[in-house]
Design an enzyme around this catalytic site. Structure first.
Site, PDB file in Angstrom:
ATOM      1  N   GLY A  14       0.861  -1.173   0.000  1.00 25.82           N
ATOM      2  CA  GLY A  14       0.000   0.000   0.000  1.00 25.82           C
ATOM      3  C   GLY A  14       0.900   1.225   0.000  1.00 25.82           C
ATOM      4  O   GLY A  14       2.076   1.149  -0.354  1.00 25.82           O
ATOM      5  N   CYS A  73       4.689  -5.995  -2.563  1.00 30.22           N
ATOM      6  CA  CYS A  73       4.197  -4.843  -3.306  1.00 30.22           C
ATOM      7  C   CYS A  73       5.057  -3.601  -3.027  1.00 30.22           C
ATOM      8  O   CYS A  73       6.256  -3.624  -3.253  1.00 30.22           O
ATOM      9  CB  CYS A  73       2.720  -4.612  -2.985  1.00 30.22           C
ATOM     10  SG  CYS A  73       1.826  -3.671  -4.234  1.00 30.22           S
ATOM     11  N   HIS A  74       4.475  -2.527  -2.530  1.00 28.24           N
ATOM     12  CA  HIS A  74       5.205  -1.300  -2.221  1.00 28.24           C
ATOM     13  C   HIS A  74       5.990  -1.385  -0.903  1.00 28.24           C
ATOM     14  O   HIS A  74       6.712  -0.449  -0.563  1.00 28.24           O
ATOM     15  CB  HIS A  74       4.246  -0.105  -2.140  1.00 28.24           C
ATOM     16  CG  HIS A  74       3.729   0.348  -3.465  1.00 28.24           C
ATOM     17  ND1 HIS A  74       2.629  -0.212  -4.062  1.00 28.24           N
ATOM     18  CD2 HIS A  74       4.169   1.310  -4.313  1.00 28.24           C
ATOM     19  CE1 HIS A  74       2.395   0.390  -5.223  1.00 28.24           C
ATOM     20  NE2 HIS A  74       3.318   1.318  -5.403  1.00 28.24           N
ATOM     21  N   ALA A  75       5.857  -2.474  -0.181  1.00 31.73           N
ATOM     22  CA  ALA A  75       6.561  -2.614   1.103  1.00 31.73           C
ATOM     23  C   ALA A  75       8.069  -2.588   0.937  1.00 31.73           C
ATOM     24  O   ALA A  75       8.794  -2.295   1.886  1.00 31.73           O
ATOM     25  CB  ALA A  75       6.130  -3.897   1.815  1.00 31.73           C
ATOM     26  N   GLY A  76       8.558  -2.867  -0.264  1.00 36.82           N
ATOM     27  CA  GLY A  76       9.998  -2.821  -0.516  1.00 36.82           C
ATOM     28  C   GLY A  76      10.618  -1.468  -0.235  1.00 36.82           C
ATOM     29  O   GLY A  76      11.829  -1.362  -0.055  1.00 36.82           O
TER      30      GLY A  76
END
Length: 173
Positions: free
Chosen positions: A76, A106-109
């Site tokens: 997210g 996902c965008h957690a990177g």
């Protein structure tokens, strides 16, 4: 109950990806893990990207990396806010440096990028942060789940079954 006795840290803030927080949260509890979901404030309610509310179980500032067996980071847009918190980066880096699992989807990177732990790793994520990962020294691949040493990564909510299987498998080796 493959993960009985293990403690998992997750982060939460507004605009988290609902499924990427909730699916691993319940799946890891189902396997017997104790899951602590830490937000900027303990007991505060945070709203997901799709409107689902989640009440944090603890404050990020009160957490110690040594108290956890692994870290699972939901995507997210919350990770973009969370990575500005030095304590989030400290926890991520310390869990990683202890050789424990850091799983991100996902965008957690964005959080491992800002924690400076991506250099030399192969991973996946949403294509939207591919350039960010590569600029941090990672090799990005378009696969549903990638396990590289103590990092596990996935691209999107559709990959959650493979993501959780990999977390459980790696955490119980």
């Amino acid at each position: 109950m493959k993960m009985k006795g293990q403690r998992v840290l997750m982060f939460v803030d507004d605009v988290f990806e609902d499924m990427e927080l909730l699916y691993p949260y319940y799946r890891l509890i189902e396997e017997g893990a104790e899951v602590v979901v830490a937000g900027p404030e303990a007991g505060a309610v945070y709203k997901g990207k799709h409107g689902y509310p989640f009440r944090s179980t603890a404050a990020i500032a009160d957490q110690q990396a040594g108290d956890f067996d692994l870290l699972v980071i939901a995507g997210g847009f919350a990770p973009d806010k969370l990575r500005r918190d030095p304590k989030v980066l400290e926890l991520t880096r310390e869990i990683f440096e202890a050789g424990k699992i850091v799983a991100h989807i996902c965008h957690a990177g964005w959080i491992p990028i800002s924690a400076k732990i991506m250099d030399g790793f192969t991973c996946t994520a949403t294509p939207g942060i591919k350039d960010d990962l590569e600029n941090a020294g990672a090799t990005w691949v378009d696969e549903e789940v990638v396990v590289d040493r103590n990092q596990i990564s996935s691209r999107k909510p559709d990959d959650l079954p493979a993501f959780c299987r990999a977390i459980i498998e790696q955490a119980t080796r």
